[in-house]
Design an enzyme around this catalytic site. Structure first.
Site, PDB file in Angstrom:
ATOM      1  N   ASN A  24      -0.039   4.393   5.926  1.00 19.85           N
ATOM      2  CA  ASN A  24       1.035   3.402   5.784  1.00 19.85           C
ATOM      3  C   ASN A  24       2.327   4.146   5.419  1.00 19.85           C
ATOM      4  O   ASN A  24       2.311   5.029   4.572  1.00 19.85           O
ATOM      5  CB  ASN A  24       0.680   2.390   4.701  1.00 19.85           C
ATOM      6  CG  ASN A  24      -0.747   1.894   4.845  1.00 19.85           C
ATOM      7  OD1 ASN A  24      -1.679   2.690   4.774  1.00 19.85           O
ATOM      8  ND2 ASN A  24      -0.924   0.627   5.073  1.00 19.85           N
TER       9      ASN A  24
ATOM     10  N   MET B 120       0.850  -1.200   0.000  1.00 19.13           N
ATOM     11  CA  MET B 120       0.000   0.000   0.000  1.00 19.13           C
ATOM     12  C   MET B 120       0.882   1.245   0.000  1.00 19.13           C
ATOM     13  O   MET B 120       1.675   1.451   0.916  1.00 19.13           O
ATOM     14  CB  MET B 120      -0.911   0.021   1.228  1.00 19.13           C
ATOM     15  CG  MET B 120      -1.924  -1.113   1.224  1.00 19.13           C
ATOM     16  SD  MET B 120      -2.819  -1.212   2.777  1.00 19.13           S
ATOM     17  CE  MET B 120      -3.918   0.180   2.622  1.00 19.13           C
TER      18      MET B 120
ATOM     19  N   GLU C 209      -7.576   0.431   6.645  1.00 16.94           N
ATOM     20  CA  GLU C 209      -7.463  -0.395   5.452  1.00 16.94           C
ATOM     21  C   GLU C 209      -8.588  -1.430   5.497  1.00 16.94           C
ATOM     22  O   GLU C 209      -8.875  -1.995   6.548  1.00 16.94           O
ATOM     23  CB  GLU C 209      -6.089  -1.068   5.518  1.00 16.94           C
ATOM     24  CG  GLU C 209      -5.899  -2.284   4.695  1.00 16.94           C
ATOM     25  CD  GLU C 209      -4.528  -2.953   5.005  1.00 16.94           C
ATOM     26  OE1 GLU C 209      -3.691  -2.382   5.723  1.00 16.94           O
ATOM     27  OE2 GLU C 209      -4.332  -4.070   4.516  1.00 16.94           O
TER      28      GLU C 209
ATOM     29  N   PHE D 124       5.640   3.618   4.071  1.00 12.93           N
ATOM     30  CA  PHE D 124       6.867   3.513   3.259  1.00 12.93           C
ATOM     31  C   PHE D 124       7.056   4.616   2.225  1.00 12.93           C
ATOM     32  O   PHE D 124       8.190   4.958   1.888  1.00 12.93           O
ATOM     33  CB  PHE D 124       7.097   2.109   2.706  1.00 12.93           C
ATOM     34  CG  PHE D 124       6.246   1.652   1.543  1.00 12.93           C
ATOM     35  CD1 PHE D 124       6.249   2.308   0.334  1.00 12.93           C
ATOM     36  CD2 PHE D 124       5.491   0.482   1.652  1.00 12.93           C
ATOM     37  CE1 PHE D 124       5.503   1.855  -0.753  1.00 12.93           C
ATOM     38  CE2 PHE D 124       4.742   0.014   0.587  1.00 12.93           C
ATOM     39  CZ  PHE D 124       4.739   0.712  -0.619  1.00 12.93           C
TER      40      PHE D 124
ATOM     41  N   HIS E  66       4.063  -1.074  11.770  1.00 12.46           N
ATOM     42  CA  HIS E  66       4.679   0.208  11.394  1.00 12.46           C
ATOM     43  C   HIS E  66       5.463   0.847  12.539  1.00 12.46           C
ATOM     44  O   HIS E  66       5.141   1.960  12.951  1.00 12.46           O
ATOM     45  CB  HIS E  66       3.608   1.212  10.948  1.00 12.46           C
ATOM     46  CG  HIS E  66       2.726   0.765   9.831  1.00 12.46           C
ATOM     47  ND1 HIS E  66       1.508   1.352   9.554  1.00 12.46           N
ATOM     48  CD2 HIS E  66       2.875  -0.207   8.891  1.00 12.46           C
ATOM     49  CE1 HIS E  66       0.946   0.769   8.511  1.00 12.46           C
ATOM     50  NE2 HIS E  66       1.747  -0.193   8.093  1.00 12.46           N
TER      51      HIS E  66
ATOM     52  N   GLY F 240      12.928   4.441   8.864  1.00 18.01           N
ATOM     53  CA  GLY F 240      11.688   4.805   9.553  1.00 18.01           C
ATOM     54  C   GLY F 240      11.885   5.441  10.919  1.00 18.01           C
ATOM     55  O   GLY F 240      10.977   6.096  11.442  1.00 18.01           O
TER      56      GLY F 240
HETATM   57  P1  FAD Z   1      13.154  -1.977   6.637  1.00 21.37           P
HETATM   58  O1  FAD Z   1      12.356  -2.047   5.398  1.00 21.37           O
HETATM   59  O2  FAD Z   1      12.636  -2.653   7.846  1.00 21.37           O
HETATM   60  O3  FAD Z   1      14.613  -2.539   6.296  1.00 21.37           O
HETATM   61  C1  FAD Z   1      15.593  -2.765   7.262  1.00 21.37           C
HETATM   62  C2  FAD Z   1      16.537  -3.872   6.793  1.00 21.37           C
HETATM   63  O4  FAD Z   1      17.687  -3.886   7.646  1.00 21.37           O
HETATM   64  C3  FAD Z   1      15.929  -5.270   6.862  1.00 21.37           C
HETATM   65  O5  FAD Z   1      16.102  -5.918   5.627  1.00 21.37           O
HETATM   66  C4  FAD Z   1      16.720  -5.962   7.981  1.00 21.37           C
HETATM   67  O6  FAD Z   1      16.906  -7.343   7.767  1.00 21.37           O
HETATM   68  C5  FAD Z   1      18.043  -5.221   7.920  1.00 21.37           C
HETATM   69  N1  FAD Z   1      18.773  -5.236   9.207  1.00 21.37           N
HETATM   70  C6  FAD Z   1      18.286  -4.945  10.439  1.00 21.37           C
HETATM   71  N2  FAD Z   1      19.242  -5.050  11.378  1.00 21.37           N
HETATM   72  C7  FAD Z   1      20.373  -5.431  10.728  1.00 21.37           C
HETATM   73  C8  FAD Z   1      21.704  -5.717  11.171  1.00 21.37           C
HETATM   74  N3  FAD Z   1      22.058  -5.621  12.462  1.00 21.37           N
HETATM   75  N4  FAD Z   1      22.622  -6.101  10.247  1.00 21.37           N
HETATM   76  C9  FAD Z   1      22.271  -6.198   8.920  1.00 21.37           C
HETATM   77  N5  FAD Z   1      21.028  -5.937   8.457  1.00 21.37           N
HETATM   78  C10 FAD Z   1      20.086  -5.555   9.356  1.00 21.37           C
HETATM   79  N6  FAD Z   1       4.050  -0.054   4.847  1.00 21.37           N
HETATM   80  C11 FAD Z   1       3.367   0.583   3.866  1.00 21.37           C
HETATM   81  O7  FAD Z   1       3.631   1.749   3.581  1.00 21.37           O
HETATM   82  N7  FAD Z   1       2.384  -0.082   3.166  1.00 21.37           N
HETATM   83  C12 FAD Z   1       2.031  -1.368   3.443  1.00 21.37           C
HETATM   84  O8  FAD Z   1       1.140  -1.942   2.789  1.00 21.37           O
HETATM   85  C13 FAD Z   1       2.717  -2.036   4.510  1.00 21.37           C
HETATM   86  N8  FAD Z   1       2.384  -3.310   4.861  1.00 21.37           N
HETATM   87  C14 FAD Z   1       3.135  -3.950   5.811  1.00 21.37           C
HETATM   88  C15 FAD Z   1       2.848  -5.285   6.098  1.00 21.37           C
HETATM   89  C16 FAD Z   1       3.633  -5.991   7.003  1.00 21.37           C
HETATM   90  C17 FAD Z   1       3.299  -7.412   7.330  1.00 21.37           C
HETATM   91  C18 FAD Z   1       4.744  -5.341   7.625  1.00 21.37           C
HETATM   92  C19 FAD Z   1       5.628  -6.084   8.583  1.00 21.37           C
HETATM   93  C20 FAD Z   1       5.026  -4.019   7.341  1.00 21.37           C
HETATM   94  C21 FAD Z   1       4.233  -3.310   6.446  1.00 21.37           C
HETATM   95  N9  FAD Z   1       4.500  -1.981   6.129  1.00 21.37           N
HETATM   96  C22 FAD Z   1       3.768  -1.340   5.164  1.00 21.37           C
HETATM   97  C23 FAD Z   1       5.591  -1.240   6.798  1.00 21.37           C
HETATM   98  C24 FAD Z   1       6.836  -1.054   5.924  1.00 21.37           C
HETATM   99  O9  FAD Z   1       7.188  -2.261   5.299  1.00 21.37           O
HETATM  100  C25 FAD Z   1       7.987  -0.516   6.798  1.00 21.37           C
HETATM  101  O10 FAD Z   1       7.567   0.700   7.368  1.00 21.37           O
HETATM  102  C26 FAD Z   1       9.263  -0.281   6.004  1.00 21.37           C
HETATM  103  O11 FAD Z   1       9.721  -1.463   5.420  1.00 21.37           O
HETATM  104  C27 FAD Z   1      10.351   0.310   6.873  1.00 21.37           C
HETATM  105  O12 FAD Z   1      11.424   0.710   6.034  1.00 21.37           O
HETATM  106  P2  FAD Z   1      12.874   0.963   6.594  1.00 21.37           P
HETATM  107  O13 FAD Z   1      13.712   1.498   5.491  1.00 21.37           O
HETATM  108  O14 FAD Z   1      12.770   1.770   7.839  1.00 21.37           O
HETATM  109  O15 FAD Z   1      13.445  -0.465   7.070  1.00 21.37           O
END
Ligand code: FAD
Length: 491
Positions: free
Chosen positions: A468, A107, A347, A470, A430, A458
């Site tokens: 949502n 989303m 949603e 992202f 989230h 985030g």
């Molecule tokens: P992330 O995408 O969490 O990426 C962090 C990465 O760092 C991960 O791959 C992790 O493995 C890696 N990592 C962590 N610690 C370490 C370490 N020590 N060493 C090496 N690697 C590490 N958001 C929306 O906007 N729309 C949606 O429809 C939606 N649906 C969702 C459904 C589910 C089931 C979930 C769980 C989340 C959903 N979200 C959605 C939320 C969205 O996916 C997150 O907000 C987003 O992915 C966060 O982005 P980020 O860049 O902060 O980190």
């Protein structure tokens, strides 16, 4: 122990990490990305669907960990979905090259401008709405379902019923854009291509159709030739050196979680994009274990983005319920944000259980009136989350109001089948905040008390963004990295 010197390291391959990688690589910088999860594209292992949880369904666990429909005998594997359990809340996160984009529902919602301004008063909202948001929607390949397809497709009965009922109860609905390719979905429906969204694929990965980050930002970054992604590399702790560079202690594991090698990486510039919980863990653990300097604001203003799940049973049971066949990709929402008494967005979620359960599932997003705080417990060597029932009082009130109004107009009962008491206050998808932009960092994500350390994920958003998250995480990362590059932070 293998010891490697590299100029720039990014930890994590989610939204923040992928954006930073692309823009730095385009500027001609060599970047090494360390990701604890598996590179699924390279491994060539298919993702499992909801009805048959397999390898991809859980991060090194013996049973699957979805909010519903679990199985109890898994061989531990570095799957893409992980759950972090705290006393009063469980937080789901993605693991793998692509981070949360692998597991999420796709989303792609741009926040309301008024709320964005309230949350980020110091950012130039005009620039975000005219430039950064359109840019990221383009890069992420955001698109919208065709209204005729939605009207005709049996897999979207749950959305049609959900919208009809919302209107009957006096709520306003909205179409929700997504990164899932709806043209592909139309072809799956006609059986011209393999099925994914129409084959209960979501949260354990989508084999087709979804434009996750490995197909967008990360692919582009790899095409520059300047990015190297090391998967199954988990950063344990960070040390600050006398010359202001960083040393990372890294464990390389295999797909069953067994240690393959201890490695050390030295870098001049370090970007933390490990996701809200991952970034906080790295900072606070490194602080506790090796005196790594952290600013007093680290861990403050954490929030669950107002996530609150609820559901209704016996939705139209006599006239066919919500449908036995359901697409996994949500396209409808209820927008009650302007109601001063009960502001929320929800949603209209699918519940693709393979049979008609006449049950409607809703993920509410509320304001976060009372924020939490994340700290580190040295004894248990884990994060502690200061968050309990008192943080979700208003969210529960909103859910109660919503369910009552829906049931009054349409029939149905609060879903005791899905949740204890019908409310899932403890389900968080989230997690946001803890390294708030302009508070724990400078205006572009450079961490206070550091000269060569940046946070881009985030955790920059102070606990809430009203939709949502992202699209917002991606836009903020674009804004920060553009300015950091302009300020010659990476020469
Ligand atoms: P992330 O995408 O969490 O990426 C962090 C990465 O760092 C991960 O791959 C992790 O493995 C890696 N990592 C962590 N610690 C370490 C370490 N020590 N060493 C090496 N690697 C590490 N958001 C929306 O906007 N729309 C949606 O429809 C939606 N649906 C969702 C459904 C589910 C089931 C979930 C769980 C989340 C959903 N979200 C959605 C939320 C969205 O996916 C997150 O907000 C987003 O992915 C966060 O982005 P980020 O860049 O902060 O980190």
């Amino acid at each position: 122990t293998e010891n490697t010197d590299v100029p720039i390291v990014i930890i994590g391959s989610g939204y923040g990490g992928a954006v930073s990688a692309l823009r730095l690589c385009e500027a001609g910088k060599k970047v090494v990305m360390l990701e604890m999860g598996l590179n699924w594209e390279k491994a060539g292992i298919p993702f499992s669907n909801l009805l048959k949880p397999g390898k991809s369904s859980a991060w090194l666990k013996k049973k699957s960990i979805a909010p519903f429909m679990n199985i109890f005998s898994l061989t531990p594997f570095t799957g893409i979905l992980d759950r972090l359990d705290f006393e009063h809340i469980n937080i789901w996160v993605g693991r793998g090259v692509g981070g949360g984009s692998l597991v999420n529902g796709g989303m792609a919602v741009t926040p309301k401008e008024s709320y964005f301004k309230e949350i980020f008063p110091d950012l130039d909202a005009d620039k975000f709405y005219s430039h950064y948001f359109p840019l990221v929607r383009e890069e992420l390949k955001v698109n919208v379902i065709d209204e005729q397809f939605l009207k005709d497709c049996p897999y979207y009965k749950f959305t049609r019923v959900g919208e009809e009922e919302a209107h009957k109860a006096g709520f306003k609905t909205m179409r929700v854009p997504n990164v899932y390719d709806f043209k592909y979905m139309e072809k799956e429906f006609r059986n011209e291509v393999p099925r994914s969204a129409l084959n209960t694929e979501v949260i354990y990965g989508n084999n087709y159709g979804k434009n996750s980050l490995d197909k967008t930002y990360l692919r582009k970054a790899l095409e520059t030739g300047n990015l190297e992604i090391l998967d199954l590399h988990r950063v344990q702790t960070i040390q600050l050196n006398d010359d202001k560079s960083y040393t990372l202690n890294v464990q390389q594991i295999d797909t069953s979680g067994i240690l393959v090698a201890d490695k050390v990486f030295n870098c001049k510039k370090l970007i933390l994009s490990a996701g809200t919980m991952g970034t906080l863990q790295l900072l606070l653990q490194s602080h506790a274990e090796n005196n790594f300097p952290v600013h007093e604001k680290i861990g403050k203003k954490w929030g669950n983005n107002g996530n609150f799940m609820t559901g209704r049973n016996w939705v139209k049971p006599l006239s066919g319920g919500t449908g036995a066949k359901q697409s996994t990709i949500p396209v409808g929402g209820i927008d009650n944000w302007e109601d001063p008494e009960h502001p929320f967005f929800t949603e209209i979620a699918p519940l693709p259980m393979g049979m008609d359960v006449a049950t409607a599932l809703y993920l509410l997003i509320n304001r976060v009136d009372k924020k939490g705080e994340v700290t580190y417990n040295k004894t248990s060597q884990s994060l502690t989350l200061n968050w309990d029932k008192s943080n979700t009082v208003k969210m529960k009130e909103n859910a109660q109001y919503f369910i009552r109004k829906m049931n009054k107009a349409n029939g149905g009962t609060r879903s005791h089948l899905l949740f204890n008491n019908g409310f899932g206050a403890d389900i968080c998808y989230h997690p946001l905040g803890g390294c708030v932009l302009g508070e724990a960092t400078n205006e572009f994500g450079k961490l206070k008390n550091h000269e060569n350390l940046y946070v881009l994920d985030g955790s920059l958003i102070p606990g809430t963004i009203g939709v949502n998250p992202f699209v917002t995480i991606t836009a903020i990362a674009e804004y920060c990295i553009e300015n950091l590059i302009k300020q010659n932070e990476f020469v």
